[in-house]
Structures are given as C-alpha cells and as structure tokens.
Design a protein around this motif. Structure first.
Motif, PDB file in Angstrom:
ATOM      1  N   VAL A  83       0.821  -1.210   0.000  1.00  0.00           N
ATOM      2  CA  VAL A  83       0.000   0.000   0.000  1.00  0.00           C
ATOM      3  C   VAL A  83       0.856   1.261   0.000  1.00  0.00           C
ATOM      4  N   LYS A  84       0.203   2.351  -0.360  1.00  0.00           N
ATOM      5  CA  LYS A  84       0.842   3.663  -0.375  1.00  0.00           C
ATOM      6  C   LYS A  84       1.122   4.131   1.049  1.00  0.00           C
ATOM      7  N   SER A  85       2.360   4.497   1.332  1.00  0.00           N
ATOM      8  CA  SER A  85       2.812   4.986   2.638  1.00  0.00           C
ATOM      9  C   SER A  85       2.496   3.986   3.766  1.00  0.00           C
ATOM     10  N   THR A  86       2.633   4.428   5.002  1.00  0.00           N
ATOM     11  CA  THR A  86       2.474   3.522   6.145  1.00  0.00           C
ATOM     12  C   THR A  86       1.292   3.947   7.014  1.00  0.00           C
ATOM     13  N   PRO A  87       0.325   3.055   7.220  1.00  0.00           N
ATOM     14  CA  PRO A  87      -0.817   3.401   8.074  1.00  0.00           C
ATOM     15  C   PRO A  87      -0.391   3.625   9.527  1.00  0.00           C
ATOM     16  N   GLU A  88      -1.083   4.532  10.169  1.00  0.00           N
ATOM     17  CA  GLU A  88      -0.926   4.735  11.607  1.00  0.00           C
ATOM     18  C   GLU A  88      -2.289   4.608  12.270  1.00  0.00           C
ATOM     19  N   PRO A  89      -2.465   3.739  13.240  1.00  0.00           N
ATOM     20  CA  PRO A  89      -1.427   2.866  13.797  1.00  0.00           C
ATOM     21  C   PRO A  89      -1.037   1.754  12.829  1.00  0.00           C
ATOM     22  N   GLY A 130      -8.100   4.595  -6.199  1.00  0.00           N
ATOM     23  CA  GLY A 130      -7.371   5.797  -5.830  1.00  0.00           C
ATOM     24  C   GLY A 130      -5.865   5.764  -5.947  1.00  0.00           C
ATOM     25  N   TYR A 131      -5.277   4.649  -6.376  1.00  0.00           N
ATOM     26  CA  TYR A 131      -3.829   4.687  -6.575  1.00  0.00           C
ATOM     27  C   TYR A 131      -3.545   5.445  -7.867  1.00  0.00           C
ATOM     28  N   ASP A 132      -2.418   6.167  -7.915  1.00  0.00           N
ATOM     29  CA  ASP A 132      -2.198   7.108  -9.013  1.00  0.00           C
ATOM     30  C   ASP A 132      -1.534   6.521 -10.248  1.00  0.00           C
ATOM     31  N   ARG A 133      -1.134   5.263 -10.202  1.00  0.00           N
ATOM     32  CA  ARG A 133      -0.450   4.690 -11.363  1.00  0.00           C
ATOM     33  C   ARG A 133      -0.769   3.196 -11.451  1.00  0.00           C
ATOM     34  N   SER A 134      -0.954   2.728 -12.684  1.00  0.00           N
ATOM     35  CA  SER A 134      -1.246   1.307 -12.857  1.00  0.00           C
ATOM     36  C   SER A 134       0.039   0.487 -12.866  1.00  0.00           C
ATOM     37  N   ASN A 135      -0.080  -0.801 -12.597  1.00  0.00           N
ATOM     38  CA  ASN A 135       1.039  -1.722 -12.736  1.00  0.00           C
ATOM     39  C   ASN A 135       1.176  -2.133 -14.197  1.00  0.00           C
ATOM     40  N   PRO A 136       2.395  -2.414 -14.664  1.00  0.00           N
ATOM     41  CA  PRO A 136       2.598  -2.804 -16.061  1.00  0.00           C
ATOM     42  C   PRO A 136       1.754  -3.993 -16.509  1.00  0.00           C
ATOM     43  N   ASP A 137       1.499  -4.937 -15.586  1.00  0.00           N
ATOM     44  CA  ASP A 137       0.732  -6.134 -15.965  1.00  0.00           C
ATOM     45  C   ASP A 137      -0.768  -5.962 -15.774  1.00  0.00           C
ATOM     46  N   GLY A 138      -1.196  -4.765 -15.376  1.00  0.00           N
ATOM     47  CA  GLY A 138      -2.621  -4.514 -15.166  1.00  0.00           C
ATOM     48  C   GLY A 138      -3.154  -5.047 -13.856  1.00  0.00           C
ATOM     49  N   GLY A 139      -2.277  -5.629 -13.041  1.00  0.00           N
ATOM     50  CA  GLY A 139      -2.702  -6.187 -11.761  1.00  0.00           C
ATOM     51  C   GLY A 139      -2.579  -5.175 -10.630  1.00  0.00           C
ATOM     52  N   ILE A 140      -2.886  -5.629  -9.436  1.00  0.00           N
ATOM     53  CA  ILE A 140      -2.668  -4.837  -8.233  1.00  0.00           C
ATOM     54  C   ILE A 140      -1.896  -5.701  -7.240  1.00  0.00           C
ATOM     55  N   SER A 159      -8.362   1.971   0.816  1.00  0.00           N
ATOM     56  CA  SER A 159      -8.470   3.255   0.129  1.00  0.00           C
ATOM     57  C   SER A 159      -9.143   4.295   1.019  1.00  0.00           C
ATOM     58  N   LYS A 160     -10.148   3.864   1.753  1.00  0.00           N
ATOM     59  CA  LYS A 160     -10.900   4.769   2.627  1.00  0.00           C
ATOM     60  C   LYS A 160     -10.002   5.416   3.689  1.00  0.00           C
ATOM     61  N   ILE A 161      -9.008   4.679   4.178  1.00  0.00           N
ATOM     62  CA  ILE A 161      -8.120   5.231   5.214  1.00  0.00           C
ATOM     63  C   ILE A 161      -6.880   5.892   4.600  1.00  0.00           C
ATOM     64  N   GLY A 162      -6.884   6.065   3.261  1.00  0.00           N
ATOM     65  CA  GLY A 162      -5.811   6.800   2.610  1.00  0.00           C
ATOM     66  C   GLY A 162      -4.607   5.987   2.199  1.00  0.00           C
ATOM     67  N   HIS A 163      -4.767   4.653   2.121  1.00  0.00           N
ATOM     68  CA  HIS A 163      -3.650   3.789   1.764  1.00  0.00           C
ATOM     69  C   HIS A 163      -4.056   2.799   0.678  1.00  0.00           C
ATOM     70  N   PRO A 164      -4.325   3.320  -0.536  1.00  0.00           N
ATOM     71  CA  PRO A 164      -4.734   2.428  -1.618  1.00  0.00           C
ATOM     72  C   PRO A 164      -3.640   1.433  -1.982  1.00  0.00           C
TER      73      PRO A 164
END
Length: 229
Positions: free
Chosen positions: A103-109, A186-196, A173-178
C-alpha cells in the motif's frame, strides 16, 4: 503482460480426490463472465482431464472468487459433495483468509481493525466504504498488521472477518492507503501487468470430507516488491 494460467503452467498448491487449490495469476478470472475470456475453472478442468485421462466431462465447483487483478490461492471442489460442504463452510465464516497488500505509505497505527459499511455499485463494479451505516450498505471488517516498510510502499498482512465485494481494496483506500496499481480505488499509477499488489496468501479451512484442518500458503509472484519481503 502477465502470462495467464493454462493447463500446462497451472501452479497447483494442493490436490486430493475432493479438492484442488491453485495459485491464481494476475488477469485470470475465476469464473466465466461477460468478457468471454476462458476462466480459471475451465483451465483446471483441462488440467484434470489431461492428468487423469478422463474421457467425459470433468466436474469443477467454484467455491470462492478473487478479483481479476489480484493473485493468490483459489479453492475448487472436485465433487458435488465437496462443493456443497465447502460452500456452507465459507458461508458460515469457518475459514481464515489472510492477504498481503503493498500500500501507499504507512498506516498509523501500524495494526488496527477497520470497520466500514460498503455500498456496491454494479454499474462501475465498485464498492464505496462509509464510516457509518447507510442505505443498502453491508458491514465490512478486517484487521491489518504491519509486515515490512519498503522505499515507497508498506506491506500489510490482512485478516478478513467478512467477505464483501472489493472489501480490502475499498477499506484501505478509505483510510488513505490504496493498494499499489489499484486505479479504481485511488492509486495514481497502474502496474505494467494490469494487476494490483493484493495477494491471497494463506487459507485455513476444514476439509469437506476428511474433516481435518488444512492450511495452505500461496507463494507470491516473482516481483521486486514481493521479493523484498
């Protein structure tokens, strides 16, 4: 692009007379849909037909599903008896599902249980997470734990308490960590293989015939992020 599963490259994690568990690749659909693409269930049928030289139709029952862009373990029933018992077991939450997500960045807690109310929109195949109960919403709950910090991502281990549509994707995504690569949530860029970067890592369940507890772990795809764990 990711090479989809075929009967010759299928990664079988477990098999006996009653069930078969495979490691799904990015892009595989578990069950047929409007795209007309060959589903994983048909690939498994072809694999079994060839392996056992079966002359007639091979029975395969779909027990549960994974989203097309995700990876990880999928259980199929090889008999109708196993299918009905597994369906009941999954419906009654007698299973333990563990996922890994980058996920994007690190959730707290770094460890928490999330509870939201999801509303599914079939038109865009998306679920929206709400903090409070709203009309036509379904309660969704999961627990995440910090696993590892990478340069730009954090690996979380997630235990599901409910099985809602796109639940992990919507709640994170709701807590800001897509999830990495997840444009829909809400992630800003796709993966080359179209996956997540969402992987069904581990499943613990009661065998439908032997009544033993089985735990199966799915290796992660070969990928710089998963390889860094």
């Amino acid at each position: 692009m990711k090479i989809l599963s075929t009967k010759n490259n299928l990664q079988v994690l477990y098999e006996d007379n009653h069930i078969i568990v495979v490691n799904k690749r990015v892009g595989d659909i578990v069950q047929g849909d409007q795209t007309g693409d060959k589903p994983l269930s048909e690939v498994v049928k072809e694999y079994l037909k060839e392996k056992y030289n079966k002359p007639g139709e091979v029975f395969i029952g779909v027990v549960h599903r994974l989203d097309r862009p995700t990876t990880g373990l999928v259980v199929f029933a090889k008999t109708s008896k196993a299918l009905s018992r597994l369906n009941e077991s999954f419906k009654n939450r007698e299973t333990q599902k563990t996922y890994w997500a980058a996920v994007k960045s690190t959730p707290e807690p770094k460890q928490a249980t999330l509870t939201h109310y999801l509303v599914r929109n079939p038109k865009n195949n998306q679920s929206k997470a709400h903090d409070k109960e709203v009309k036509e919403s379904k309660k969704a709950s999961l627990t995440y734990n910090f696993l590892k910090k990478l340069d730009r991502f954090t690996i979380l281990e997630i235990d599901l308490h409910t099985g809602r549509h796109h639940q992990i994707r919507a709640q994170l995504s709701k807590i800001g960590h897509p999830i990495k690569g997840d444009l829909k949530y809400g992630y800003d860029r796709s993966n080359p293989d179209g996956g997540i970067h969402l992987h069904a890592r581990k499943l613990t369940f009661i065998h439908p015939v032997k009544k033993e507890t089985i735990t199966i772990v799915a290796p992660t795809p070969t990928d710089p992020i998963w390889d860094a764990i």
